[in-house]
Write an enzyme that holds these catalytic residues in place. Structure first.
Site, PDB file in Angstrom:
ATOM      1  N   LYS A   1      35.302  -4.221  55.707  1.00  0.00           N
ATOM      2  CA  LYS A   1      36.623  -3.791  55.247  1.00  0.00           C
ATOM      3  C   LYS A   1      36.736  -4.064  53.753  1.00  0.00           C
ATOM      4  O   LYS A   1      36.905  -5.198  53.328  1.00  0.00           O
ATOM      5  CB  LYS A   1      37.732  -4.561  55.980  1.00  0.00           C
ATOM      6  CG  LYS A   1      39.082  -3.898  55.784  1.00  0.00           C
ATOM      7  CD  LYS A   1      40.254  -4.852  55.893  1.00  0.00           C
ATOM      8  CE  LYS A   1      40.468  -5.663  54.657  1.00  0.00           C
ATOM      9  NZ  LYS A   1      40.756  -4.875  53.438  1.00  0.00           N
ATOM     10  N   PRO A   2      36.628  -2.998  52.951  1.00  0.00           N
ATOM     11  CA  PRO A   2      36.816  -3.201  51.508  1.00  0.00           C
ATOM     12  C   PRO A   2      38.294  -3.420  51.203  1.00  0.00           C
ATOM     13  O   PRO A   2      39.157  -3.096  52.031  1.00  0.00           O
ATOM     14  CB  PRO A   2      36.318  -1.887  50.905  1.00  0.00           C
ATOM     15  CG  PRO A   2      36.482  -0.862  51.980  1.00  0.00           C
ATOM     16  CD  PRO A   2      36.403  -1.577  53.303  1.00  0.00           C
TER      17      PRO A   2
ATOM     18  N   GLU B   1      34.061 -17.313  50.648  1.00  0.00           N
ATOM     19  CA  GLU B   1      34.005 -17.438  49.179  1.00  0.00           C
ATOM     20  C   GLU B   1      35.432 -17.280  48.684  1.00  0.00           C
ATOM     21  O   GLU B   1      35.974 -16.176  48.696  1.00  0.00           O
ATOM     22  CB  GLU B   1      33.132 -16.329  48.573  1.00  0.00           C
ATOM     23  CG  GLU B   1      31.682 -16.377  48.967  1.00  0.00           C
ATOM     24  CD  GLU B   1      30.938 -17.571  48.415  1.00  0.00           C
ATOM     25  OE1 GLU B   1      31.500 -18.300  47.556  1.00  0.00           O
ATOM     26  OE2 GLU B   1      29.803 -17.791  48.852  1.00  0.00           O
ATOM     27  N   LEU B   2      36.058 -18.389  48.269  1.00  0.00           N
ATOM     28  CA  LEU B   2      37.502 -18.358  48.001  1.00  0.00           C
ATOM     29  C   LEU B   2      37.785 -18.539  46.508  1.00  0.00           C
ATOM     30  O   LEU B   2      36.943 -18.232  45.690  1.00  0.00           O
ATOM     31  CB  LEU B   2      38.180 -19.395  48.893  1.00  0.00           C
ATOM     32  CG  LEU B   2      37.788 -19.270  50.382  1.00  0.00           C
ATOM     33  CD1 LEU B   2      38.385 -20.393  51.212  1.00  0.00           C
ATOM     34  CD2 LEU B   2      38.177 -17.917  50.948  1.00  0.00           C
TER      35      LEU B   2
ATOM     36  N   CYS C   1      36.457 -14.864  40.359  1.00  0.00           N
ATOM     37  CA  CYS C   1      36.698 -16.215  40.878  1.00  0.00           C
ATOM     38  C   CYS C   1      35.915 -17.254  40.083  1.00  0.00           C
ATOM     39  O   CYS C   1      36.250 -18.427  40.092  1.00  0.00           O
ATOM     40  CB  CYS C   1      36.401 -16.305  42.371  1.00  0.00           C
ATOM     41  SG  CYS C   1      34.865 -15.534  42.815  1.00  0.00           S
TER      42      CYS C   1
ATOM     43  N   GLU D   1      44.851 -20.530  39.596  1.00  0.00           N
ATOM     44  CA  GLU D   1      43.887 -19.517  39.186  1.00  0.00           C
ATOM     45  C   GLU D   1      44.652 -18.432  38.415  1.00  0.00           C
ATOM     46  O   GLU D   1      45.542 -17.792  38.980  1.00  0.00           O
ATOM     47  CB  GLU D   1      43.235 -18.949  40.448  1.00  0.00           C
ATOM     48  CG  GLU D   1      42.013 -18.142  40.195  1.00  0.00           C
ATOM     49  CD  GLU D   1      41.278 -17.767  41.488  1.00  0.00           C
ATOM     50  OE1 GLU D   1      41.888 -17.735  42.563  1.00  0.00           O
ATOM     51  OE2 GLU D   1      40.074 -17.492  41.384  1.00  0.00           O
TER      52      GLU D   1
HETATM   53  P1  ADP Z   1      43.247 -10.882  46.250  1.00  0.00           P
HETATM   54  O1  ADP Z   1      44.396 -11.747  45.893  1.00  0.00           O
HETATM   55  O2  ADP Z   1      42.061 -11.026  45.373  1.00  0.00           O
HETATM   56  O3  ADP Z   1      43.620  -9.458  46.546  1.00  0.00           O
HETATM   57  P2  ADP Z   1      43.078 -11.323  49.048  1.00  0.00           P
HETATM   58  O4  ADP Z   1      42.616 -12.564  49.718  1.00  0.00           O
HETATM   59  O5  ADP Z   1      44.498 -10.923  49.230  1.00  0.00           O
HETATM   60  O6  ADP Z   1      42.679 -11.513  47.559  1.00  0.00           O
HETATM   61  O7  ADP Z   1      42.200 -10.075  49.483  1.00  0.00           O
HETATM   62  C1  ADP Z   1      40.818 -10.131  49.762  1.00  0.00           C
HETATM   63  C2  ADP Z   1      40.498  -9.276  50.953  1.00  0.00           C
HETATM   64  O8  ADP Z   1      41.176  -9.797  52.080  1.00  0.00           O
HETATM   65  C3  ADP Z   1      40.938  -7.817  50.834  1.00  0.00           C
HETATM   66  O9  ADP Z   1      39.991  -7.010  51.501  1.00  0.00           O
HETATM   67  C4  ADP Z   1      42.273  -7.815  51.579  1.00  0.00           C
HETATM   68  O10 ADP Z   1      42.605  -6.557  52.096  1.00  0.00           O
HETATM   69  C5  ADP Z   1      41.967  -8.796  52.683  1.00  0.00           C
HETATM   70  N1  ADP Z   1      43.157  -9.433  53.254  1.00  0.00           N
HETATM   71  C6  ADP Z   1      44.307  -9.760  52.630  1.00  0.00           C
HETATM   72  N2  ADP Z   1      45.161 -10.359  53.487  1.00  0.00           N
HETATM   73  C7  ADP Z   1      44.531 -10.430  54.684  1.00  0.00           C
HETATM   74  C8  ADP Z   1      44.880 -10.949  55.968  1.00  0.00           C
HETATM   75  N3  ADP Z   1      46.050 -11.537  56.188  1.00  0.00           N
HETATM   76  N4  ADP Z   1      43.973 -10.846  56.945  1.00  0.00           N
HETATM   77  C9  ADP Z   1      42.792 -10.271  56.737  1.00  0.00           C
HETATM   78  N5  ADP Z   1      42.398  -9.764  55.553  1.00  0.00           N
HETATM   79  C10 ADP Z   1      43.246  -9.847  54.530  1.00  0.00           C
END
Ligand code: ADP
Length: 460
Positions: A157-158, A233-234, A267, A363
């Site tokens: 899932k991108p 990877e957070l 990150c 961040e």
């Molecule tokens: P950013 O702040 O960099 O957008 P996110 O953590 O929101 O970081 O997004 C990273 C990925 O996680 C994206 O593919 C986004 O669609 C997905 N994502 C965001 N929220 C959720 C969630 N609650 N459950 C699963 N995937 C999520």
């Protein structure tokens, strides 16, 4: 009729493409396809898998211009940054084509004698991969390539901001010979529902996520329900330390990369600059000059070096962080120019940032560099480590022993010594503390998609 969502260029707000909006039903279907393809792919000889991955690398380089244009259009980064990303992303396919054939195990005799132990590594199964928008090609390649090398099949899932690059990689993988069903890409605006469906599906044995710490935490909780193997990877909050005897010109060159690549939306981006008092004036002047010379603009301008930020929400967050820092006593020392329209934030250097300021603990994910002056090393290190994150850090010092001594005391997974970049497909990428679990790339990267299997044998 399937519903669609718009993918927009963040520099102009224009719609580039409409993409089918994946549903929970699509998500389940994708896992079923990956599960059906798994036995065949896992049984494919490693050399054949390796050749296909190698072909992915070649095709990405063949199509580098098209991919770079796509990345910069949907993500906003400059064409130079986008080209660098294509080469970096392609390298994961080459690296893991080489790792695919290095399957190793061990043989040993039990200490009591008689029993022999054989250890081998087997693919974990169907892997669910979730990627962010900041490196649309590299974050996908860094997960898909080791998964395929290990013999896993995947659902990917991108990020909804940048699904087009992932879809382009999907086409390249098919052309390279990845069998249908081995890689299933589900763009969606319903990320929580789709990913929850994956974590609940009994065929999903692995999740690899790159994104924010908050979402990672929530996914780990869900993964606990079925004890799904998780790599995370957070977020990061990298300190960039400059000592009294550092080569200031080199430090400025490194700082430009560590801070402004991708408009600071990495990150591993330097989030806080700790500059020794003896060199702070020289560093500030040279860094300031470099910042004022930066060309900020849309990626359609080939001379542009810094693009927009990803969304109006991101722009508002960065603006608020800088305002709060100024309220805490910081001052804008240098600020670049931006175009009149688009989601641009000017490259900004902040000085007089007090050790306790909010901007040092969050961040920033934008082109803003807070600069802190230090004289006492232990107070500097205490501030550098005063964060929940521990992904990357940078040290510039004249003497390697000083750089390593300071580097040892920064609680992170990766330290750049006299360079402003730590990412390399051949080096294990990952963090400590709340920056994540596991490592991507390198020899470690394939292990994230394998289980260790033991045969305990009595062949007396
Ligand atoms: P950013 O702040 O960099 O957008 P996110 O953590 O929101 O970081 O997004 C990273 C990925 O996680 C994206 O593919 C986004 O669609 C997905 N994502 C965001 N929220 C959720 C969630 N609650 N459950 C699963 N995937 C999520």
């Amino acid at each position: 009729m399937k519903s669609t969502f718009d993918v927009c260029n963040p520099a102009t707000g224009q719609v580039i493409e409409r993409v089918i909006d994946g549903t929970v039903e699509d998500a389940v279907w994708a896992v079923d396809a990956a599960a059906a393809a798994f036995p065949g792919w896992a049984a494919t000889p490693a050399r054949a898998r390796s050749d296909i991955l190698r072909r992915c690398h070649e095709l990405m380089l063949r199509d580098a211009d098209v991919l770079a244009a796509l990345i910069s259009t949907e993500n906003g980064k400059s064409i130079v940054d986008a080209r660098a990303e294509v080469v970096y992303a392609a390298e994961f396919y080459r690296w893991f084509s080489e790792e695919a054939v290095r399957g190793e195990g061990s043989y040993s005799e039990a200490p009591a004698g008689g029993v022999k132990t054989l250890v081998t590594h087997v693919p974990v199964g169907v892997a669910a991969l979730i990627t962010p928008w900041n490196f649309p090609a590299a974050m996908a390649a860094r997960k898909v390539a080791p998964a395929l090398a290990a013999g896993c099949t995947v659902v990917l899932k991108p990020a909804e901001e940048t699904p087009l690059t992932a879809l382009a990689l999907g086409r390249i993988m098919l052309e390279a010979g990845v069998p249908p069903g081995a890689v299933n890409i589900v763009p969606t605006t319903s990320a929580p529902a789709v990913v929850s469906a994956w974590l609940a599906h009994d065929r999903v044995r692995k999740i690899s996520f790159t994104g924010s710490t908050g979402v990672g935490r929530a996914l780990l909780r869900q993964a606990a329900d079925r004890i799904v193997n998780a790599s995370m990877e957070l977020g990061g909050n990298a300190p960039f330390v400059i000592t009294a005897d550092a080569d200031v010109d080199a430090a400025v060159a490194g700082a430009m990369i560590a801070k402004f690549r991708g408009s600071g939306q990495a990150c591993t981006a330097a989030n806080r600059f700790y500059v020794h008092a003896d060199v702070v004036d020289e560093f500030l002047e040279k860094f300031g000059n470099a910042v004022m010379a930066l060309r900020v603009g849309p990626s359609s301008d080939p001379e542009s070096q810094v693009g927009p930020v990803i969304s109006s929400r991101a722009l508002a967050r960065i603006t608020a962080l800088v305002e709060a820092a100024i309220a805490d006593g910081a001052r804008i020392a240098f600020q670049g120019k931006i175009p009149n329209s688009g989601l641009f934030y000017p490259p900004t250097l902040l000085v007089n940032v007090p050790f306790g300021a909010q901007i040092l603990s969050e961040e920033i994910f934008g082109p803003v560099a807070p600069i802190v002056t230090w004289t006492d090393e232990s107070a500097m290190l205490a501030s550098a480590n005063n964060t929940e994150f521990g992904l990357a850090g940078y040290v510039y010092a004249g003497r390697l022993q000083d750089a390593l001594r300071i580097g040892e005391q920064i609680a992170v997974g990766m330290v750049g010594i006299n360079r402003g970049i730590v990412s390399d497909p051949a080096a294990p990428f990952g963090g400590v503390k709340q920056s994540g679990i596991g490592r991507e790339g390198a020899h470690e990267g394939i292990r994230e998609y394998q289980e260790t299997r033991v045969y305990s044998v009595d062949w007396a």
